[in-house]
Design a protein around this motif. Structure first.
Motif, PDB file in Angstrom:
ATOM      1  N   MET B   1       0.821  -1.197   0.000  1.00 21.99           N
ATOM      2  CA  MET B   1       0.000   0.000   0.000  1.00 21.99           C
ATOM      3  C   MET B   1       0.859   1.253   0.000  1.00 21.99           C
ATOM      4  O   MET B   1       0.480   2.298  -0.498  1.00 21.99           O
ATOM      5  CB  MET B   1      -0.896   0.006   1.230  1.00 21.99           C
ATOM      6  CG  MET B   1      -1.918   1.117   1.169  1.00 21.99           C
ATOM      7  SD  MET B   1      -2.926   1.090   2.619  1.00 21.99           S
ATOM      8  CE  MET B   1      -3.841   2.576   2.378  1.00 21.99           C
ATOM      9  N   SER B   3       3.360   1.974  -1.667  1.00 22.77           N
ATOM     10  CA  SER B   3       3.719   2.497  -2.981  1.00 22.77           C
ATOM     11  C   SER B   3       2.495   2.529  -3.881  1.00 22.77           C
ATOM     12  O   SER B   3       2.545   2.161  -5.037  1.00 22.77           O
ATOM     13  CB  SER B   3       4.788   1.618  -3.599  1.00 22.77           C
ATOM     14  OG  SER B   3       4.280   0.299  -3.691  1.00 22.77           O
ATOM     15  N   GLU B   4       1.399   2.923  -3.301  1.00 21.47           N
ATOM     16  CA  GLU B   4       0.143   2.925  -4.054  1.00 21.47           C
ATOM     17  C   GLU B   4       0.133   3.979  -5.158  1.00 21.47           C
ATOM     18  O   GLU B   4       0.454   5.134  -4.934  1.00 21.47           O
ATOM     19  CB  GLU B   4      -1.004   3.200  -3.066  1.00 21.47           C
ATOM     20  CG  GLU B   4      -2.331   3.512  -3.703  1.00 21.47           C
ATOM     21  CD  GLU B   4      -2.904   2.343  -4.463  1.00 21.47           C
ATOM     22  OE1 GLU B   4      -2.215   1.833  -5.353  1.00 21.47           O
ATOM     23  OE2 GLU B   4      -4.040   1.952  -4.163  1.00 21.47           O
ATOM     24  N   TRP B   5      -0.191   3.533  -6.349  1.00 23.84           N
ATOM     25  CA  TRP B   5      -0.386   4.472  -7.452  1.00 23.84           C
ATOM     26  C   TRP B   5      -1.876   4.639  -7.609  1.00 23.84           C
ATOM     27  O   TRP B   5      -2.597   3.664  -7.668  1.00 23.84           O
ATOM     28  CB  TRP B   5       0.180   3.906  -8.747  1.00 23.84           C
ATOM     29  CG  TRP B   5       1.633   3.665  -8.682  1.00 23.84           C
ATOM     30  CD1 TRP B   5       2.251   2.590  -8.142  1.00 23.84           C
ATOM     31  CD2 TRP B   5       2.653   4.533  -9.143  1.00 23.84           C
ATOM     32  NE1 TRP B   5       3.605   2.729  -8.243  1.00 23.84           N
ATOM     33  CE2 TRP B   5       3.879   3.917  -8.855  1.00 23.84           C
ATOM     34  CE3 TRP B   5       2.640   5.776  -9.774  1.00 23.84           C
ATOM     35  CZ2 TRP B   5       5.091   4.497  -9.175  1.00 23.84           C
ATOM     36  CZ3 TRP B   5       3.846   6.340 -10.097  1.00 23.84           C
ATOM     37  CH2 TRP B   5       5.062   5.715  -9.798  1.00 23.84           C
ATOM     38  N   ILE B   6      -2.305   5.834  -7.672  1.00 25.92           N
ATOM     39  CA  ILE B   6      -3.738   6.046  -7.791  1.00 25.92           C
ATOM     40  C   ILE B   6      -4.035   6.726  -9.112  1.00 25.92           C
ATOM     41  O   ILE B   6      -3.528   7.800  -9.392  1.00 25.92           O
ATOM     42  CB  ILE B   6      -4.249   6.907  -6.632  1.00 25.92           C
ATOM     43  CG1 ILE B   6      -3.963   6.171  -5.336  1.00 25.92           C
ATOM     44  CG2 ILE B   6      -5.724   7.172  -6.769  1.00 25.92           C
ATOM     45  CD1 ILE B   6      -3.918   7.077  -4.168  1.00 25.92           C
ATOM     46  N   SER B   7      -4.850   6.072  -9.908  1.00 22.66           N
ATOM     47  CA  SER B   7      -5.191   6.721 -11.166  1.00 22.66           C
ATOM     48  C   SER B   7      -6.377   7.631 -10.921  1.00 22.66           C
ATOM     49  O   SER B   7      -7.337   7.236 -10.283  1.00 22.66           O
ATOM     50  CB  SER B   7      -5.531   5.684 -12.219  1.00 22.66           C
ATOM     51  OG  SER B   7      -6.833   5.224 -12.029  1.00 22.66           O
ATOM     52  N   GLN B  23      -0.482   9.726 -10.622  1.00 22.84           N
ATOM     53  CA  GLN B  23       0.237  10.575  -9.675  1.00 22.84           C
ATOM     54  C   GLN B  23       0.522   9.795  -8.406  1.00 22.84           C
ATOM     55  O   GLN B  23      -0.294   9.001  -7.953  1.00 22.84           O
ATOM     56  CB  GLN B  23      -0.633  11.772  -9.297  1.00 22.84           C
ATOM     57  CG  GLN B  23      -0.950  12.659 -10.455  1.00 22.84           C
ATOM     58  CD  GLN B  23      -2.071  13.591 -10.074  1.00 22.84           C
ATOM     59  OE1 GLN B  23      -3.174  13.163  -9.801  1.00 22.84           O
ATOM     60  NE2 GLN B  23      -1.770  14.863 -10.014  1.00 22.84           N
ATOM     61  N   VAL B  25       1.037   9.898  -4.427  1.00 25.37           N
ATOM     62  CA  VAL B  25       0.720  10.759  -3.297  1.00 25.37           C
ATOM     63  C   VAL B  25       1.582  10.312  -2.120  1.00 25.37           C
ATOM     64  O   VAL B  25       1.571   9.141  -1.758  1.00 25.37           O
ATOM     65  CB  VAL B  25      -0.769  10.648  -2.920  1.00 25.37           C
ATOM     66  CG1 VAL B  25      -1.098  11.589  -1.790  1.00 25.37           C
ATOM     67  CG2 VAL B  25      -1.639  10.943  -4.125  1.00 25.37           C
TER      68      VAL B  25
END
Lengths: 512, 115
Positions: B1, B3-7, B23, B25
């Motif tokens: 989690m 290194s979560e990438w959120i589109s 991006q 966060v």
């Protein structure tokens, strides 16, 4: 947070919704059941089902109270209603409370199985059975719900187009999204209303600024100033109590058609006895009880209290909208269906989160987190209905004379739920876990009317021909719930895997 | 989690999506905003509710109930601000400055109200 306002709100909606979604599902699901709390209580006490919805004999009830609670310092009589046709009497000696259910006409005690009935879901709904801590947890969740509703609106500028869009076949992610948007948009005014009014109920606890500044934090004094009750200490001289039947009739003269909910007697048998008669709120939006107070020894009218202050009345309407004590069965069903829609909206939001991310691959830590979310979704969304069904089943199956029976019903609820959590986490295939739990819940609910047939004399073959709809309604709703969960179990496998990542463009007509 | 990438863009039309640019966060950024929303938001709500309760020309109970019903509107807006502001610092400033202003109005009033 992000490049644009809309993207920031989207992020907030996604993460706030996910982290509080499990709690919110529990709160909305139990709240939906609480809409029919009295009906559930009635269903769970089959010993009451033979009682006619007859007129009340207040004098017979008073005689019973004199016998049982002779030298107590406080009596309460809760009058029977259409929803629960039984009289409740309470009495208090020092700090010892006693309570009995009695037949409204004869005044004879009724022996009923020990159960919390709908009260269980009511307490679960507003405090999760955690007392004050629970009140705060529920309040925080409600605030996040409010934020999720506003952010949901912000990210939906195409609200009307989304509303008329349903693409069950286009892709799994779109189908879930469409159900989420449909239940969100269609019932949006209700979602806002119920969340906001729920927060207002405990407003003085959450944000006690006014109470702190104007009352030095004294909550009891605030309530006293709101209600303006007359107080009198006992004189310790005996004097017979005036007929409560007469006083109840005299109180009703002040209410143009309103009926009585409570009769309360302070210091019965004392020269300083007070009798408070409280009006029922089943015919008005405002949840505020008008009262008439009499001298219990002379019968003199001491106070006719009605709420008149504008802000107080507004507040009473706001919380009245949440409690729906105005007794209109159509509105009650609408609330139930809208509560169900809210529960579905939250559940599909939770599922959507996993469906959109399932096809992507990340490092080990993220994968563990995704699995946790998936399993929690199963344990909460599919597990809670199973636990609820177990609660109803144990009401019919536990021996009626079992000690601490009501507590055992609750234990069965939580034990069953615990098993569902274990099953959700231990089952290797997540889609199988979904399927099995939804089918399991479906079977339990669908078979509840059959169990009722085997254990009581108030099953559908009797209640429907005799038009006892409040009882038949529970069995029929249970059957419908069973079918709905079964349908979910059938379809959950097909919509489980996202065939395409969410970030790929979806074929749809472009907005100009 | 971690290194979560959120589109971005759960529900936005494809034209608005940026599928190739996701991006990241940072945790520090998120934590600062969550704290601002929860505690900064609570402080602002409490101060604004206190201020309103004391300013309303109503009886005690009427003022308390009116302000209390509006308090959740303040809190909701405060939370939205905490995540909409361009930086966590601005989020905190945007909550603390109005809270301080409300407190500055409320404290002298509270003294005269005898609270």
């Amino acid at each position: 947070m992000k490049d644009s306002f809309t993207q920031s709100m989207d992020w907030l909606h996604t993460w706030g919704g996910l982290l509080f979604g499990w709690l919110l599902f529990v709160i909305f699901f139990s709240g939906t059941l609480t809409v029919f709390d009295k009906e559930i209580t009635y269903w769970m006490q089959p010993e009451l089902h033979h009682l006619p919805a007859a007129a009340l004999n207040v004098d017979a009830v008073t005689r019973q109270l004199s016998t049982l609670g002779g030298n107590s310092d406080h009596w309460w009589i809760e009058l029977p209603t259409n929803r629960l046709p039984v009289t409740k009497i309470f009495w208090k000696r020092q700090d010892q409370f006693e309570e009995r259910l009695i037949e409204p006409l004869s005044g004879k005690p009724v022996a009923v199985r020990d159960t919390h009935g709908g009260e269980f879901f009511y307490r679960f709904h507003y405090q999760l059975h955690l007392d004050r801590v629970g009140v705060w947890v529920v309040g925080a969740s409600a605030l996040v719900m409010l934020v999720a509703l506003v952010t949901g609106l912000v990210i939906h500028r195409r609200i009307f187009k989304d509303f008329f869009t349903f693409r069950p076949r286009s892709s799994p992610h779109r189908a879930w999204l469409d159900v989420h948007n449909l239940t969100g948009v269609l019932v949006l005014p209700f979602h806002f209303m119920i969340t906001f009014t729920g927060l207002v109920i405990f407003g003085q606890i959450y944000i006690p600024a006014g109470v702190d500044l104007l009352y030095g934090g004294d909550e009891e004094q605030v309530v006293a100033d709101m209600e303006q009750r007359i107080e009198r200490s006992p004189q310790h001289n005996r004097a017979p109590l005036v007929s409560l039947e007469t006083l109840e009739r005299r109180a009703r003269e002040h209410w143009d058609g309103g009926t009585t909910e409570w009769i309360e007697v302070h210091n019965p048998g004392d020269r300083h006895a007070l009798v408070e008669i409280t009006r029922r709120t089943d015919d008005r939006l405002a949840l505020v009880s008008d009262r008439v107070t009499f001298d219990g020894a002379t019968g003199e009218t001491l106070q006719v209290w009605k709420a008149t202050q504008p802000a107080f009345l507004t507040y009473s309407v706001v919380i009245g909208l949440h409690y729906i004590w105005f007794d209109k069965i159509t509105i009650r069903w609408l609330y139930f269906l809208m509560g169900l829609a809210a529960s579905v909206m939250i559940a599909t939001g939770l599922v959507l989160w996993t469906v959109k991310r399932r096809a992507r691959h990340f490092d080990a830590a993220t994968t563990v987190w995704y699995r946790l979310v998936e399993r929690l979704n199963i344990a909460i969304v599919a597990g809670l209905p199973i636990a609820t069904a177990a609660f109803f089943w144990s009401n019919r199956l536990l021996p009626t004379d079992l000690a601490g029976r009501a507590l055992w019903e609750m234990r069965m609820f939580f034990l069953t739920w615990g098993f569902c959590v274990l099953h959700a986490f231990l089952r290797r295939e997540w889609s199988a876990a979904w399927k099995e739990q939804l089918y399991g819940g479906g079977a339990l609910f669908a078979c509840l009317p059959l169990l009722n047939m085997a254990t009581t004399q108030s099953h559908m073959l009797i209640t429907i021909p005799n038009e006892m709809w409040r009882l038949a309604g529970i069995d029929l709703t249970s059957l419908a719930t069973g079918l709905l969960l079964g349908w979910g179990g059938r379809h959950v496998g097909r919509i489980g895997t996202a065939s395409q990542p969410a970030s790929e463009p979806v074929l749809e007509t472009q907005q100009v | 989690m971690a290194s979560e990438w959120i589109s971005p863009g759960n529900c936005m039309e494809p034209a608005m999506r940026t599928p190739d640019r996701v991006q990241k966060v940072s945790w520090r950024n998120v934590t600062a905003r969550v704290l601002a929303a929860a505690f900064g938001g609570y402080g602002l709500t409490y101060a604004a509710t206190a201020c309103l309760t004391l300013l309303l020309p109503l009886s005690k109970i009427e003022a308390i109930l009116t302000a209390s019903m509006l308090s959740f509107v303040f809190y909701t807006v405060a939370i939205l601000w905490a995540f909409a502001a361009s930086t966590p610092q601005r989020a905190w400033i945007g909550l603390l400055v109005p809270a301080a202003a409300c407190a500055a109005v409320a404290v002298p009033l509270a003294r005269t109200a005898g609270g």
